[in-house]
Motif scaffolding. Structure first.
Motif, PDB file in Angstrom:
ATOM      1  N   LEU A 200     -27.121 -21.516  14.957  1.00 31.17           N
ATOM      2  CA  LEU A 200     -26.866 -22.328  14.024  1.00 31.17           C
ATOM      3  C   LEU A 200     -25.338 -22.664  14.113  1.00 31.17           C
ATOM      4  O   LEU A 200     -25.034 -23.993  13.632  1.00 31.17           O
ATOM      5  CB  LEU A 200     -27.403 -21.642  12.655  1.00 31.17           C
ATOM      6  N   GLN A 201     -24.710 -21.593  14.247  1.00 34.34           N
ATOM      7  CA  GLN A 201     -23.132 -21.953  14.166  1.00 34.34           C
ATOM      8  C   GLN A 201     -22.592 -22.909  15.163  1.00 34.34           C
ATOM      9  O   GLN A 201     -21.770 -23.632  15.119  1.00 34.34           O
ATOM     10  CB  GLN A 201     -22.329 -20.353  14.099  1.00 34.34           C
ATOM     11  N   GLN A 202     -23.135 -22.795  16.478  1.00 33.49           N
ATOM     12  CA  GLN A 202     -22.868 -23.610  17.543  1.00 33.49           C
ATOM     13  C   GLN A 202     -23.532 -24.961  17.256  1.00 33.49           C
ATOM     14  O   GLN A 202     -22.790 -26.148  17.427  1.00 33.49           O
ATOM     15  CB  GLN A 202     -23.726 -23.215  18.863  1.00 33.49           C
ATOM     16  N   ARG A 264     -13.909 -21.620   8.627  1.00 35.39           N
ATOM     17  CA  ARG A 264     -14.560 -20.825   9.400  1.00 35.39           C
ATOM     18  C   ARG A 264     -16.298 -21.293   9.184  1.00 35.39           C
ATOM     19  O   ARG A 264     -16.709 -21.497   8.178  1.00 35.39           O
ATOM     20  CB  ARG A 264     -14.440 -19.379   9.355  1.00 35.39           C
ATOM     21  N   ILE A 265     -16.889 -21.316  10.298  1.00 36.24           N
ATOM     22  CA  ILE A 265     -18.486 -21.660  10.257  1.00 36.24           C
ATOM     23  C   ILE A 265     -18.828 -20.233  10.260  1.00 36.24           C
ATOM     24  O   ILE A 265     -18.979 -19.454  11.146  1.00 36.24           O
ATOM     25  CB  ILE A 265     -18.818 -22.621  11.437  1.00 36.24           C
ATOM     26  N   GLN A 266     -19.869 -19.925   9.179  1.00 32.35           N
ATOM     27  CA  GLN A 266     -20.486 -18.858   8.950  1.00 32.35           C
ATOM     28  C   GLN A 266     -22.010 -18.970   8.699  1.00 32.35           C
ATOM     29  O   GLN A 266     -22.266 -20.056   8.106  1.00 32.35           O
ATOM     30  CB  GLN A 266     -19.993 -17.877   7.840  1.00 32.35           C
ATOM     31  N   THR A 267     -22.883 -17.963   9.176  1.00 31.89           N
ATOM     32  CA  THR A 267     -24.372 -17.970   8.926  1.00 31.89           C
ATOM     33  C   THR A 267     -24.665 -16.733   8.314  1.00 31.89           C
ATOM     34  O   THR A 267     -24.156 -15.735   8.797  1.00 31.89           O
ATOM     35  CB  THR A 267     -25.270 -18.090  10.195  1.00 31.89           C
ATOM     36  N   PHE A 268     -25.300 -16.992   6.856  1.00 37.06           N
ATOM     37  CA  PHE A 268     -25.458 -15.814   6.112  1.00 37.06           C
ATOM     38  C   PHE A 268     -27.030 -15.548   6.147  1.00 37.06           C
ATOM     39  O   PHE A 268     -27.931 -16.625   6.198  1.00 37.06           O
ATOM     40  CB  PHE A 268     -25.244 -15.897   4.892  1.00 37.06           C
ATOM     41  N   THR A 269     -27.516 -14.098   6.291  1.00 35.12           N
ATOM     42  CA  THR A 269     -28.912 -14.226   6.353  1.00 35.12           C
ATOM     43  C   THR A 269     -29.519 -13.220   5.135  1.00 35.12           C
ATOM     44  O   THR A 269     -28.706 -12.576   4.711  1.00 35.12           O
ATOM     45  CB  THR A 269     -29.536 -13.166   7.748  1.00 35.12           C
ATOM     46  N   TYR A 270     -30.778 -13.891   4.555  1.00 29.96           N
ATOM     47  CA  TYR A 270     -31.360 -13.467   3.439  1.00 29.96           C
ATOM     48  C   TYR A 270     -32.636 -12.768   3.544  1.00 29.96           C
ATOM     49  O   TYR A 270     -33.160 -13.492   4.449  1.00 29.96           O
ATOM     50  CB  TYR A 270     -31.360 -14.512   2.330  1.00 29.96           C
ATOM     51  N   PRO A 271     -33.122 -11.906   2.754  1.00 30.14           N
ATOM     52  CA  PRO A 271     -34.549 -11.423   2.636  1.00 30.14           C
ATOM     53  C   PRO A 271     -35.316 -12.604   2.340  1.00 30.14           C
ATOM     54  O   PRO A 271     -35.076 -13.321   1.394  1.00 30.14           O
ATOM     55  CB  PRO A 271     -34.495 -10.212   2.111  1.00 30.14           C
TER      56      PRO A 271
END
Length: 328
Positions: A200-202, A264-271
């Motif tokens: 996703l970040q790329q 900054r490009i960041q990916t966050f993960t959630y349940p």
């Protein structure tokens, strides 16, 4: 589950029989861009007429909304703020009527549709969904609904959305009109080409580079992994992401404008748990988006939920997109 063309949405005001006829013709023309199946178009004609006349008879006025998106799936929704129904189950039975008619309307709509759903609350209005599979039923456990509508003074929408496999995109081109639509369209085209094989970040970095020759956009990417029980979210700008399950959780997006200046490009993960809803929307909806007091709404079809959120939270002068996803 990839989309090959720009998704199309219509919002058609209905308050008279003349409006019903015009809306029916518009919906059949829209479906005719995908199929010439006369039986299917005949079913759609029946549904459009019944939905439209129900709006006139029972609510006084409302809207017929349509979205033609993924793999030839056409969603037609009747949306109103009328008196609502005290007993939805009873209203679905043939020969029951509150308006001295034959009472076959909702039953006919349900029989003629490939997917049917309804939500109504006394004093708050009614929404009815009729879905048509114009080129065959999709084979996926992802259940999706979306509505994407332009600024009231524009002919094109500066927002867009797309789905590729388990990945979603919502994009809001800066401002509205043709240039905003051009930015969103470029983002969507690149997403559909690259979504299958990039992190996703790329992918977000590539989208940033691709939009540098446009006016820019706010954009969010999401990926659902139901097997692992998680959803990943990567956002730049004011595309809102929310999870509705046991409570509500807002997803984190970074500041910036894609194609112009980002941090900054960041990916966050959630349940992610069974029954969770993922809702993505542009800022054409207010920041107060919620399921509110609509008991049982989370169990309804995502297309119906998207239409309700669009009805209740749309800003009066902007493009507006809302996308709802669940895994069944």
């Amino acid at each position: 589950m990839a989309l090959s063309g720009q998704p199309s949405s219509l919002v058609l005001p209905v308050s008279t029989a003349v409006h019903v006829d015009a809306a029916r013709r518009a919906l059949v023309r829209l479906a005719g861009n995908v199929t010439q199946d006369e039986t299917l178009l005949g079913r759609l004609t029946i549904v459009a007429q019944e939905l439209g006349y129900n709006l006139v008879r029972h609510a006084g006025h409302g809207e017929l909304c349509a979205t033609l998106g993924d793999a030839g799936v056409l969603d037609v929704l009747a949306v109103d703020r009328g008196p609502g129904m005290q007993d939805v189950a009873r209203c679905l039975t043939d020969h029951y009527s509150t308006a001295a008619t034959l009472g076959a309307g909702l039953g006919a709509i349900r029989r003629q549709s490939d997917v049917f759903d309804i939500h109504s609350r006394p004093g708050q209005g009614t929404l009815v969904l009729a879905r048509f599979h114009l080129v065959g039923a999709p084979n996926s456990r992802l259940q999706l609904g979306a509505l994407c509508t332009p600024h009231p003074e524009e002919q094109v929408c500066g927002d867009t959305w797309a789905v590729s496999g388990r990945r979603l995109l919502v994009c809001d081109g800066l401002g509205h009109g043709q240039q905003a639509a051009a930015a969103s369209r470029r983002a969507r085209e690149l997403f559909l080409r690259q979504a299958a094989h990039l992190p996703l970040q790329q992918l977000m970095e590539n989208l940033h580079q691709a939009l540098m020759e446009t006016r820019g956009a706010a954009l969010a990417l999401a990926e659902l992994d139901a097997d692992q029980g998680q959803v990943s979210f990567c956002g730049i700008g004011n595309i809102a992401g929310r999870l509705f399950g046991n409570g509500t959780r807002s997803l984190v997006s970074n500041n910036g404008t894609l194609g112009y200046r980002i941090g900054r490009i960041q990916t966050f993960t959630y349940p992610w748990t069974p029954g969770t809803l993922l809702v993505l929307n542009s800022d054409g909806l207010t920041s107060k988006v919620s399921l509110g007091e609509h008991s049982g709404l989370a169990g309804r079809h995502p297309a119906l939920i998207a239409a309700l959120l669009h009805r209740d939270f749309r800003r009066p002068a902007d493009d507006a997109t809302v996308l709802v996803l669940k895994h069944v």
